[in-house]
Design a protein around this motif. Structure first.
Motif, PDB file in Angstrom:
ATOM      1  N   PHE A 208       0.724  -1.144   0.188  1.00  0.00           N
ATOM      2  CA  PHE A 208       0.033  -0.218  -0.151  1.00  0.00           C
ATOM      3  C   PHE A 208       0.986   1.213   0.039  1.00  0.00           C
ATOM      4  CE2 PHE A 208      -2.357   3.120   2.752  1.00  0.00           C
ATOM      5  CZ  PHE A 208      -3.310   3.287   1.889  1.00  0.00           C
ATOM      6  N   ASN A 212       1.402   4.036  -3.155  1.00  0.00           N
ATOM      7  CA  ASN A 212       0.968   5.465  -2.715  1.00  0.00           C
ATOM      8  C   ASN A 212       2.247   6.410  -3.126  1.00  0.00           C
ATOM      9  OD1 ASN A 212      -1.562   5.427  -2.342  1.00  0.00           O
ATOM     10  ND2 ASN A 212      -1.377   4.661  -0.161  1.00  0.00           N
ATOM     11  N   GLU A 215       5.021   7.755  -8.823  1.00  0.00           N
ATOM     12  CA  GLU A 215       4.576   8.971  -9.400  1.00  0.00           C
ATOM     13  C   GLU A 215       3.193   9.048  -9.608  1.00  0.00           C
ATOM     14  OE1 GLU A 215       7.129  10.124 -12.596  1.00  0.00           O
ATOM     15  OE2 GLU A 215       5.621  11.391 -13.443  1.00  0.00           O
ATOM     16  N   GLU A 216       2.568   7.976 -10.066  1.00  0.00           N
ATOM     17  CA  GLU A 216       0.848   7.821 -10.318  1.00  0.00           C
ATOM     18  C   GLU A 216       0.739   6.736  -9.105  1.00  0.00           C
ATOM     19  OE1 GLU A 216      -0.221   6.137 -13.685  1.00  0.00           O
ATOM     20  OE2 GLU A 216      -2.310   5.964 -13.050  1.00  0.00           O
ATOM     21  N   PRO A 217       0.028   7.148  -8.069  1.00  0.00           N
ATOM     22  CA  PRO A 217      -0.270   6.308  -7.017  1.00  0.00           C
ATOM     23  C   PRO A 217      -1.309   5.503  -7.557  1.00  0.00           C
ATOM     24  CG  PRO A 217      -0.587   8.655  -6.398  1.00  0.00           C
ATOM     25  CD  PRO A 217      -0.002   8.739  -7.852  1.00  0.00           C
ATOM     26  N   PRO A 219      -4.357   2.337  -6.729  1.00  0.00           N
ATOM     27  CA  PRO A 219      -5.216   1.558  -5.700  1.00  0.00           C
ATOM     28  C   PRO A 219      -4.581   0.077  -5.335  1.00  0.00           C
ATOM     29  CG  PRO A 219      -6.502   1.547  -7.768  1.00  0.00           C
ATOM     30  CD  PRO A 219      -5.314   2.284  -7.810  1.00  0.00           C
TER      31      PRO A 219
ATOM     32  N   LYS B 205      -2.434  16.744  -3.369  1.00  0.00           N
ATOM     33  CA  LYS B 205      -1.474  15.579  -3.305  1.00  0.00           C
ATOM     34  C   LYS B 205      -1.071  15.645  -1.696  1.00  0.00           C
ATOM     35  CE  LYS B 205       1.320  12.439  -4.713  1.00  0.00           C
ATOM     36  NZ  LYS B 205       2.446  12.191  -3.891  1.00  0.00           N
ATOM     37  N   PHE B 208      -3.550  13.920   0.348  1.00  0.00           N
ATOM     38  CA  PHE B 208      -3.495  12.570   0.089  1.00  0.00           C
ATOM     39  C   PHE B 208      -2.243  11.975   0.799  1.00  0.00           C
ATOM     40  CE2 PHE B 208      -1.912   9.010  -2.904  1.00  0.00           C
ATOM     41  CZ  PHE B 208      -2.966   8.294  -3.025  1.00  0.00           C
ATOM     42  N   ASP B 209      -1.311  12.491   0.750  1.00  0.00           N
ATOM     43  CA  ASP B 209      -0.198  11.893   1.473  1.00  0.00           C
ATOM     44  C   ASP B 209      -0.314  11.695   2.822  1.00  0.00           C
ATOM     45  OD1 ASP B 209       1.258  11.358  -1.029  1.00  0.00           O
ATOM     46  OD2 ASP B 209       2.696  13.325  -0.980  1.00  0.00           O
ATOM     47  N   ASN B 212      -2.643   9.007   3.785  1.00  0.00           N
ATOM     48  CA  ASN B 212      -2.141   7.563   3.794  1.00  0.00           C
ATOM     49  C   ASN B 212      -1.142   7.524   4.839  1.00  0.00           C
ATOM     50  OD1 ASN B 212      -3.669   6.645   1.716  1.00  0.00           O
ATOM     51  ND2 ASN B 212      -2.411   7.802   0.135  1.00  0.00           N
ATOM     52  N   TYR B 426      -5.022   9.845 -12.426  1.00  0.00           N
ATOM     53  CA  TYR B 426      -4.129  10.636 -11.694  1.00  0.00           C
ATOM     54  C   TYR B 426      -3.111  11.295 -12.778  1.00  0.00           C
ATOM     55  CZ  TYR B 426      -0.589  12.023  -8.444  1.00  0.00           C
ATOM     56  OH  TYR B 426       0.229  12.959  -7.864  1.00  0.00           O
ATOM     57  N   ARG B 433     -11.692   6.190  -9.428  1.00  0.00           N
ATOM     58  CA  ARG B 433     -12.877   5.340  -9.487  1.00  0.00           C
ATOM     59  C   ARG B 433     -13.892   6.132  -8.854  1.00  0.00           C
ATOM     60  NH1 ARG B 433     -11.810   1.338  -5.625  1.00  0.00           N
ATOM     61  NH2 ARG B 433     -10.070   2.923  -5.098  1.00  0.00           N
TER      62      ARG B 433
END
Lengths: 481, 481
Positions: A208, A212, A215-217, A219, B205, B208-209, B212, B426, B433
């Motif tokens: 995971f 993340n 460069e392109e996270p 899923p 971003k 997002f980081d 996570n 991205y 999704r």
């Protein structure tokens, strides 16, 4: 194998495969189911040797694997899973006309799947992740689990036979062997669009994080197991002490405690604790220790127990038999809820047939437990109907902590159907909005796309005027077929 | 305000709110829509002052905001959005009976929403993120955008009025002011279960980081904009040179180029480039420079242009007017596709009315472009029908790169309907999704839960025998109502 070549071939296969019909995909999956059945005896022999699991279990698991494949074959043949949604143009709308907008799910692209050691078939090479990805329209790059290499190769061979029989590109499926580094390299490749994993928390969380940091996270659908607590109410235990003890031990020790859904944690009211504990201990005496999947798993099991044995909050009702090279034995420890609530180490999964019995004193304590509990795949409530009458609040709290809530039976034996949810809040998975079992598993590998004013001849069949596929679609907000 | 108190109150509100009926949620949202309409003149006055956007645009945006709220009010009143799925028990199935399993979507819990500067109403306080979360059953902790504080407070006040009118807990919505640190603290709070954001790539971003890296990672639905390329085919340009130039400049400069869907990149065939460029430049001359949202955005726009002006690959057709404190002016540069393909800096969004025209020489080059292109919210194809006859491969490549693919018109003016997809691969969003516009936006804030053998009286109405809500459900794999 050169990874760029591998992924480029998968991407090329993807651009072909995404345009074939649901019926063709269904035929391919049906071919695969038949080929696996035709190779049953050889597959089962290999898997029994490599997993230490009994013949009957592996035969059952192959049946389940084939059943899953047929479920997805039917799903893509029927076709409604794509959520076709049509908002027709309104050229005369004021103040502005409405364009024609049509939405459906489209496959993500090449997907990396990691096999699980504890299900050499159903969650491995042609298991639920692989097959739901293929059903969605995604090529699979499959990282074999090193615990069952020959089984994996044999099943991969069956997949390639099915691909050949269906005249599809071989790069729809790629079997990759190796260790952690090889797996990480797959996840890092720019053409990988999603990852599916079943296994340990450490492994799942590492993938995971890696995904993340790309460069392109992308899923990651990691199912990392859980302790699947059972909440027992007093009257229920009074009425069914012995049969519930038997059911509990049966579920705990199924597969030598190596399922994601074995119940490793049970909450028991103080007044019933002694009788229930006695019944459980007796049941445990009837369970012979049995070989675990591999020596590393047995070692980890005994190490976890040893660690817990250093904790004075635990009273040991049954200690495990002395460590054997590979055999796992049952173990049971008891702890007061007030102690359990103080340290989350008591929530950690011990992979194997160990159960922690937590003795609670009040309903208020049960609510505290529910609030404190980590995310789980499943939670089970054992109560008489009248005991649940005023428990809506507790049930609401438990809903926040699991993907499946049971009121009868045991959490093991995950039904493969339309309504199944096998996935729950973190840390049981990395994406509680997904399931790795059942029909909805296909949705993990697709994303929506909307086409605006696309000419009819270019539209996918699922979205064309007249609904040529005869699928369920939402048109102007109403379902129709 | 103490964050623990804030989130505890939101969590408490959640456990109440998740159990109210879809009809009650719908009434609450309808109240909100009416209260916003009743406060139209005051809201619009504030937003015009704070955003520099014209009165007509803000009035339209309020209409859109209210329209979105009514869409979700209808959706939750109707109720089928929860994906109720019922696999009834099969007590007589052999070898094993099947349990009764019923699945539906359940709200995630308290959600953190970040407002957008460029839509002070439709993507802000009572915008699509807030309202789809409330519709799903999630309380919202809303981080106001500092660019329009008074508008935000006024709309928050309307939300609290609607909550009062519906006798719901005030903690269903919390208005939080502050800067980056305050926003980050919200995302880090353990009771936050998801984040929605519309804004810059840097901001999205970072959230997002952060999400996570939490002990419990949570989903971040960040819509970070894109350059929304238009692919032009020769015959189409020949036939409609001037009207397409006009449509292009109109879409590019809408909202002073401050939409997520302004087309900042256009691919033009070599033979048509001169004529099209001339027509665009002429159209641009008719567009007066206009105030941007705030001085910081204007400064960033001119800084980006200055940076690009140092690149010798670009030929400037129209340079921006000299930097004004806040006004944004149009700008146009041309580049050869072969140069454009060499450096991804040419793909970066310039937030404002700047367009890059990329001149291509062949269809092979178009395919290379499609492969190289970053993920986009939208891609538009301008072609005559006969020009698309052999372009299935290119269209497939473009599908991989966007959430919405248009064949007519312009990407701005995102329709709020059932079929809309506003979200793409991205870097246009952090979760392809999902969508942040249209009915499916509600799904971001829910996850599936399965109830196994749950007593009828405890089951949510959506799953009870006899379908008391009269919603669409999947029963044993078949839709019924």
């Amino acid at each position: 194998m050169n990874l760029d070549n591998l992924f480029n071939a998968a991407q090329e296969a993807f651009l072909f495969y995404k345009n074939i019909s649901g019926r063709e995909k269904s035929d391919f999956l049906t071919n695969l189911a038949e080929i696996l059945e035709a190779n049953r005896s050889e597959i089962v022999s290999l898997a029994v040797v490599e997993s230490n699991l009994p013949d009957e279990r592996i035969n059952g698991e192959l049946g389940r694997t084939v059943g899953q494949i047929r479920l997805f074959a039917n799903l893509v043949k029927e076709g409604s899973w794509v959520e076709a949604t049509v908002d027709p143009a309104m050229p005369d709308r004021t103040p502005l006309p409405r364009a024609d907008i049509r939405r459906m799910l489209t496959p993500l692209g090449p997907v990396v799947v990691f096999g699980a050691s504890n299900f050499p078939l159903a969650f491995s090479t042609a298991g639920g992740d692989t097959v739901s990805a293929l059903a969605a329209g995604c090529p699979v790059i499959y990282k074999a689990h090193p615990a069952h290499p020959e089984t994996s190769k044999k099943v991969a061979d069956c997949i390639h036979q099915a691909i050949s029989k269906s005249n599809l590109p071989q790069a729809l499926f790629t079997h990759v062997e190796g260790g952690i580094a090889e797996g990480q390299a797959l996840v890092k490749h720019p053409l990988a669009k999603a990852v599916a994993f079943t296994g340990s928390h450490t492994g799942g969380k590492a993938l995971f994080d890696l995904a993340n940091q790309r460069e392109e996270p992308i899923p990651v659908f990691a199912e990392m197991g859980s302790v699947n607590p059972i909440f027992c109410f007093p009257q229920k235990l009074k009425n069914e002490n012995d049969s519930l003890a038997k059911a509990f031990v049966g579920s705990l020790t199924l597969g030598v405690g190596q399922f994601c859904t074995n119940p490793g944690l049970i909450f028991v009211p103080k007044d019933q604790a002694a009788a229930f504990e006695k019944a459980i201990a007796e049941e445990m005496n009837d369970i012979a220790s049995a070989p675990m999947l591999h020596p590393g798993i047995a070692e980890a099991y005994y190490n976890s127990l040893q660690f817990l044995q250093s904790r004075e909050e635990l009273r040991w009702v049954k200690v495990a038999d002395a460590q054997h090279l590979i055999n796992g034995s049952t173990a049971l420890a008891e702890i007061k809820a007030s102690d359990w609530l103080k340290d989350s180490v008591f929530q950690q999964e011990v992979f194997g047939a160990f159960a922690m019995m937590v003795v609670y004193e009040s309903e208020a304590e049960l609510q505290e437990i529910a609030k404190y509990l980590h995310g789980q795949l499943t939670i089970t409530v054992w109560a008489e109907s009248e005991e649940l009458k005023n428990q809506l609040f507790l049930i609401n709290l438990l809903e926040e902590k699991c993907g499946r809530l049971l009121f009868k039976g045991v959490p093991t034996g995950v039904e493969v159907g339309h309504a199944m949810q096998h996935g729950g809040p973190y840390p049981s998975t990395t994406d509680a909005r997904s399931t790795s079992v059942g029909a909805y598993a296909i949705k993990r590998f697709a994303r929506p796309i909307a086409f605006q004013d696309m000419p009819q001849e270019l539209l996918p069949e699922a979205l064309k005027d007249g609904n040529p596929l005869g699928i369920w679609r939402m048109v102007d907000g109403e379902y129709e077929k």
